[in-house]
Design a protein around this motif. Structure first.
Motif, PDB file in Angstrom:
ATOM      1  N   GLN A 344      27.181  57.978  61.049  1.00 12.50           N
ATOM      2  CA  GLN A 344      27.350  57.834  62.326  1.00 12.50           C
ATOM      3  C   GLN A 344      27.241  56.424  63.190  1.00 12.50           C
ATOM      4  N   HIS A 345      28.827  56.164  64.012  1.00 14.31           N
ATOM      5  CA  HIS A 345      29.182  54.427  64.500  1.00 14.31           C
ATOM      6  C   HIS A 345      28.318  54.240  64.978  1.00 14.31           C
ATOM      7  N   GLY A 346      27.272  54.947  65.246  1.00  8.69           N
ATOM      8  CA  GLY A 346      26.557  53.679  66.652  1.00  8.69           C
ATOM      9  C   GLY A 346      26.448  53.724  68.075  1.00  8.69           C
ATOM     10  N   ALA A 354      20.767  53.007  68.140  1.00  4.25           N
ATOM     11  CA  ALA A 354      21.252  54.517  67.210  1.00  4.25           C
ATOM     12  C   ALA A 354      22.578  54.378  66.726  1.00  4.25           C
ATOM     13  N   GLY A 355      22.130  54.988  65.254  1.00  3.93           N
ATOM     14  CA  GLY A 355      23.154  55.522  64.092  1.00  3.93           C
ATOM     15  C   GLY A 355      23.022  54.127  63.493  1.00  3.93           C
ATOM     16  N   TYR A 356      24.033  54.097  63.191  1.00 10.00           N
ATOM     17  CA  TYR A 356      24.221  53.021  62.151  1.00 10.00           C
ATOM     18  C   TYR A 356      24.165  53.167  61.075  1.00 10.00           C
ATOM     19  N   LYS A 357      24.795  54.266  60.308  1.00 11.11           N
ATOM     20  CA  LYS A 357      23.676  55.048  59.470  1.00 11.11           C
ATOM     21  C   LYS A 357      24.611  56.489  58.471  1.00 11.11           C
ATOM     22  N   ARG A 387      26.620  44.728  59.935  1.00  7.39           N
ATOM     23  CA  ARG A 387      27.437  44.548  58.847  1.00  7.39           C
ATOM     24  C   ARG A 387      29.024  46.005  58.168  1.00  7.39           C
ATOM     25  N   GLY A 388      28.234  46.713  59.390  1.00  5.46           N
ATOM     26  CA  GLY A 388      29.222  47.977  58.953  1.00  5.46           C
ATOM     27  C   GLY A 388      29.382  49.121  60.430  1.00  5.46           C
ATOM     28  N   ARG A 389      29.982  50.060  60.378  1.00  2.00           N
ATOM     29  CA  ARG A 389      29.756  51.110  61.423  1.00  2.00           C
ATOM     30  C   ARG A 389      30.511  52.494  61.099  1.00  2.00           C
ATOM     31  N   LEU A 408      34.284  48.945  60.509  1.00  2.00           N
ATOM     32  CA  LEU A 408      34.217  47.651  61.397  1.00  2.00           C
ATOM     33  C   LEU A 408      34.184  46.026  60.076  1.00  2.00           C
ATOM     34  N   SER A 409      33.832  47.126  59.157  1.00  2.00           N
ATOM     35  CA  SER A 409      34.095  45.145  58.175  1.00  2.00           C
ATOM     36  C   SER A 409      35.202  46.320  57.023  1.00  2.00           C
ATOM     37  N   ASN A 410      36.295  47.111  57.665  1.00  2.00           N
ATOM     38  CA  ASN A 410      37.114  48.329  57.386  1.00  2.00           C
ATOM     39  C   ASN A 410      37.076  48.531  55.628  1.00  2.00           C
ATOM     40  N   THR A 411      36.198  48.960  54.705  1.00  2.00           N
ATOM     41  CA  THR A 411      36.308  49.683  53.867  1.00  2.00           C
ATOM     42  C   THR A 411      35.631  51.086  54.010  1.00  2.00           C
TER      43      THR A 411
END
Length: 423
Positions: A344-346, A354-357, A387-389, A408-411
């Motif tokens: 879930q991108h957020g 909401a999301g972000y997980k 921190r990330g998406r 977002l963190s390109n990881t």
């Protein structure tokens, strides 16, 4: 009581599952907008349930989107940024600025990166650019010695030899994909259980038809494509933005996660997980969650609304589900043996994010069975920064790991049972 660890309110919980509690429409001239501002992970990593370890398997990527595990265990990561449709109204400009604030400033790679971790210790022995010069690649599939890639404008394929770390054969176009304007540019891709048919998800060119329905020709659809001839047919319509496709392993049925429409309230409309039924119409733009009419759409089409079917499972409003992976081979066991992981991108257009997980949706007999549960969290800080998406997710049954792309963190994050943690 909110679901532990996710910070979601009661309305969010009621908006998940097979029968979500849908509130009244709250249409506003300018929707509430808030996207979490980015912040570095520093020495932190996402949080998984007890018994799992999370590590960064690859960093410094160029907008990782979806992933694919090849038969020899090599991992492919598509990287890129597409789109380019001009804004329609001043509030679209505002929304675009807010979205940009929460996105990476890295230029999209327009490439696919390969990782090889033969000993499954989480430290790739090989990292190479597998193929570059692509046009916003997103979905990938591997069948019969060919890698299929869904660029934003065409489905292409490459001949592949086992063990290759860089493709040398030129791309062969299978079929063009709708790409005018490309408001929703991502093209999801998967292959049928028998390996004969490729499925491509194609998003709408607007929120609810504001650009006119002429530009929505063969948008908000799922195509079935013969992988040898390129012949295609439309499987389902009115499915606003099918961002990831996957085959449910018990039944062989096609499933999708779908991003729904905006601007009628923070609790409308739930993004969803659904089986993609042959000949089905899912309502967009005329109605949502079955036959709930969207009054903004003029003229209406009551005949189509009467045909509209409700999706199988609500994920919550504006969570922006972009990743879908069913587990096979028993999954992780202990509650993770049958079901799907969903990235879930957020959200961007509600005050409470909401999301972000990454969530887990349990299945039974090929159908969702229970509420979604948080699996990978920590992408949002306590003060609401990102921190990330999460985007794509992929479960590898051979290595018993879950991979999560974070654009977002390109990881790419690697989640493994603690017994498989790094030495």
């Amino acid at each position: 009581m909110a679901l532990a660890g996710c910070g979601r309110s009661d309305p969010d919980l009621r908006q998940t599952g097979a029968k979500p509690d849908l509130p009244s429409i709250r249409q506003t001239l300018v929707p509430p907008m808030k996207i979490a501002k980015p912040v570095s992970w520093r020495d932190q990593v996402p949080t998984a349930p007890a018994g799992f370890t999370v590590t960064a398997m690859a960093t410094d990527l160029r907008i990782p989107r979806q992933m694919l595990v090849l038969p020899n265990g090599d991992i492919l990561i598509s990287e890129g940024r597409g789109g380019g449709a001009p804004p329609l109204r001043p509030k679209d400009v505002i929304a675009g600025v807010i979205k940009k604030q929460g996105n990476t400033n890295v230029e999209g790679g327009d490439r696919i990166t390969l990782l090889r971790d033969a000993d499954n210790d989480g430290r790739p022995e090989v990292r190479t650019i597998f193929v570059d010069g692509l046009d916003a690649p997103y979905g990938m599939a591997f069948v019969d010695g060919y890698l299929y890639v869904a660029n934003q404008d065409a489905l292409v394929r490459f001949a592949y030899q086992p063990g290759q770390t860089r493709l040398t054969a030129p791309a062969e176009e299978v079929t063009k994909l709708p790409s005018a304007l490309n408001h929703h540019w991502t093209k999801a891709l998967t292959v049928s259980a028998d390996g004969q048919t490729l499925y491509v998800g194609i998003g709408s060119n607007s929120n609810v038809g504001e650009r006119g329905m002429a530009v929505e020709e063969e948008r908000a659809v799922v195509w079935a494509i013969d992988r040898t001839t390129g012949a295609r047919r439309t499987v389902a319509r009115g499915i606003r933005n099918p961002t990831a496709l996957s085959i449910e392993p018990q039944t062989g049925a096609l499933w999708a996660v779908v991003n729904e429409r905006d601007e009628i309230g923070p609790q409308l409309v739930p993004d969803y997980l659904t089986s993609v039924r042959e000949g089905a119409f899912y309502g967009w733009p005329y109605s949502y969650w079955g036959k709930n009419v969207d009054p903004r759409v003029k003229p209406q089409k009551p005949d189509l609304v009467q045909r509209a079917i409700a999706p199988d499972y609500a994920l919550g409003s504006h969570v922006a589900a972009l990743g879908l992976s069913f587990v096979t081979g028993g999954g992780f066991g202990s509650g993770y043996g049958e079901g799907a992981f969903i990235g879930q991108h957020g959200s961007w257009n509600r005050q409470d994010p909401a999301g972000y997980k990454v969530v887990w949706v349990p299945f039974s007999d090929g159908k969702p069975n229970g509420r979604p549960a948080d699996f990978l969290t920590g992408f949002l800080t306590a003060d609401g920064r990102a921190r990330g998406r999460p985007v794509g997710v992929v479960f590898d049954p051979a290595k018993r790991i879950l991979l999560v792309a974070d654009d977002l963190s390109n990881t790419v994050w690697r989640v493994a049972p603690r017994a498989q943690s790094l030495l």
